[in-house]
Scaffold this motif. Structure first.
Motif, PDB file in Angstrom:
ATOM      1  N   GLY A 281      -6.927   9.399   3.631  1.00 14.18           N
ATOM      2  CA  GLY A 281      -7.017  10.867   4.066  1.00 14.18           C
ATOM      3  C   GLY A 281      -6.667  11.217   5.435  1.00 14.18           C
ATOM      4  N   ALA A 282      -6.049  10.434   6.309  1.00 17.51           N
ATOM      5  CA  ALA A 282      -5.505  10.807   7.611  1.00 17.51           C
ATOM      6  C   ALA A 282      -4.654   9.689   7.861  1.00 17.51           C
ATOM      7  CB  ALA A 282      -7.022  10.949   8.438  1.00 17.51           C
ATOM      8  N   GLY A 283      -4.009   9.980   9.318  1.00 20.29           N
ATOM      9  CA  GLY A 283      -3.045   9.279   9.981  1.00 20.29           C
ATOM     10  C   GLY A 283      -1.672   9.140   9.493  1.00 20.29           C
ATOM     11  N   PHE A 284      -1.072   8.458  10.070  1.00 19.79           N
ATOM     12  CA  PHE A 284       0.386   8.389   9.795  1.00 19.79           C
ATOM     13  C   PHE A 284       0.684   8.135   8.321  1.00 19.79           C
ATOM     14  CE2 PHE A 284       4.352   5.948   9.404  1.00 19.79           C
ATOM     15  CZ  PHE A 284       5.389   6.919   9.777  1.00 19.79           C
ATOM     16  N   LYS A 285       0.140   7.038   7.588  1.00 16.44           N
ATOM     17  CA  LYS A 285       0.217   7.074   6.313  1.00 16.44           C
ATOM     18  C   LYS A 285       0.349   8.190   5.154  1.00 16.44           C
ATOM     19  CE  LYS A 285      -0.723   1.850   5.735  1.00 16.44           C
ATOM     20  NZ  LYS A 285      -1.665   1.001   5.098  1.00 16.44           N
ATOM     21  N   HIS A 286      -0.905   8.856   5.544  1.00 18.97           N
ATOM     22  CA  HIS A 286      -1.046  10.108   4.948  1.00 18.97           C
ATOM     23  C   HIS A 286       0.129  11.072   5.160  1.00 18.97           C
ATOM     24  CE1 HIS A 286      -3.103  13.842   3.859  1.00 18.97           C
ATOM     25  NE2 HIS A 286      -3.709  13.364   2.855  1.00 18.97           N
ATOM     26  N   SER A 287       0.460  11.306   6.279  1.00 15.03           N
ATOM     27  CA  SER A 287       1.407  12.348   6.730  1.00 15.03           C
ATOM     28  C   SER A 287       2.691  12.024   6.154  1.00 15.03           C
ATOM     29  CB  SER A 287       1.579  12.612   8.291  1.00 15.03           C
ATOM     30  OG  SER A 287       0.230  12.993   8.706  1.00 15.03           O
TER      31      SER A 287
END
Length: 302
Positions: free
Chosen positions: A205-211
């Motif tokens: 739900g957060a971080g580079f992967k999510h973005s």
């Protein structure tokens, strides 16, 4: 003597390969319009197919495309040997067809809004999925045959003044590279949203992967629309260029206009722009003729 003969042979091979490299680049640029349209059309062919079946469908169409090339390439090379005078008329017909397709697409967008209905995901409850996929693949292969014929004729027109060996190698290379490139990109495009969803799912739900995953999911639909627009523009530029170079009178007029229009960078911008204008005019003319023929056929049927 043997050494001299070997050096001569190597020099001949190097010359042929140099010609092949140059002409392949030229042919690739000239077929860019068809390539953009081919890419957009084939990416749209998997619409409605289940996510897990998208790649098998793309692979099925790719195999059909290679079979199309196995028919079209020898046929085109045979024409270049038996009836080379047919290449320019075939090239002109291919260019006019590109222009017609471009105008037809714009006309459909402007006047046929009912055709913009979004297809829904097909489920096993209302259709035989195997039969549905088979029809999808057959339809895509038929479309590919037309587009492949255009690519090969355009390529053949580019190398028609070169030796037969150069023609054979360039046409074969373009056919193979275009097929592999188009269907490789199609496979990537249709799975772009799935790749995004995968990244989002494994991102906590957060971080580079999510973005980045969210970006892929949001970009995928716009990428398809962009491909369609770019493909249509390229069709006018390439199709118009073929018409200009196939009809001496139009080529003369375009050259005169190019010489009269002078500003910074005009030698780069003006010729493609004029080709595009010729392409639009030619496409409209063909559309009018086709519409009249269809009306006459409709009246005679009644």
């Amino acid at each position: 003597m043997a050494g001299a003969s070997l050096l001569t042979l190597l020099d001949d091979i190097a010359t042929v390969l140099d010609d092949v490299a140059v002409m392949t680049k030229v042919a690739a640029r000239k077929t860019a319009g068809v390539l953009g349209d081919d890419l957009a059309l084939n990416a749209q062919q998997v619409t409605g197919v289940r996510a897990e079946r998208e790649l098998p469908v793309v692979w099925g169409v790719a195999k059909g495309s290679f079979k199309n090339k196995l028919i079209l390439v020898p046929a085109a090379l045979l024409i270049s040997v038996v009836a080379p005078w047919l290449i320019v008329p075939m090239l002109l017909l291919g260019g006019l067809f590109l222009c017609f397709e471009g105008v037809e697409k714009i006309a459909e967008k402007l006047f046929h809004h009912d055709s913009d209905v979004k297809p829904q995901q097909i489920s096993a409850e209302n259709v035989d999925l195997v039969a549905y996929e088979r029809e999808k693949i057959k339809g895509a292969i038929r479309t590919d045959f037309v587009l492949s014929a255009e690519i090969i004729v355009i390529t053949l027109g580019t190398v028609q003044d070169h030796p037969f060996l150069t023609q054979a190698i360039v046409v074969s290379l373009i056919a193979a590279v275009m097929t592999a490139g188009v269907y490789g990109l199609v496979a990537g495009i249709v799975k772009l949203d799935d790749a995004g969803l995968y990244l989002v799912k494994h991102s906590n739900g957060a971080g580079f992967k999510h973005s980045f995953g969210s970006l892929l999911v949001n970009v995928a639909p716009y990428l398809m629309k962009t491909l369609a627009v770019v493909g249509t523009i390229a069709m006018f530029l390439v199709g118009g260029g073929i018409v200009v170079h196939s009809i001496p009178q139009i080529h003369t007029v375009v050259e005169q206009l190019t010489q009269q229009i002078t500003f910074s960078g005009s030698h780069t911008i003006v010729p493609p722009l004029l080709n595009g204008i010729v392409g639009i005019i030619a496409g409209i003319a063909v559309l009018v003729v086709v519409s009249l023929i269809n009306k006459i056929r409709g009246k005679s049927a009644h």
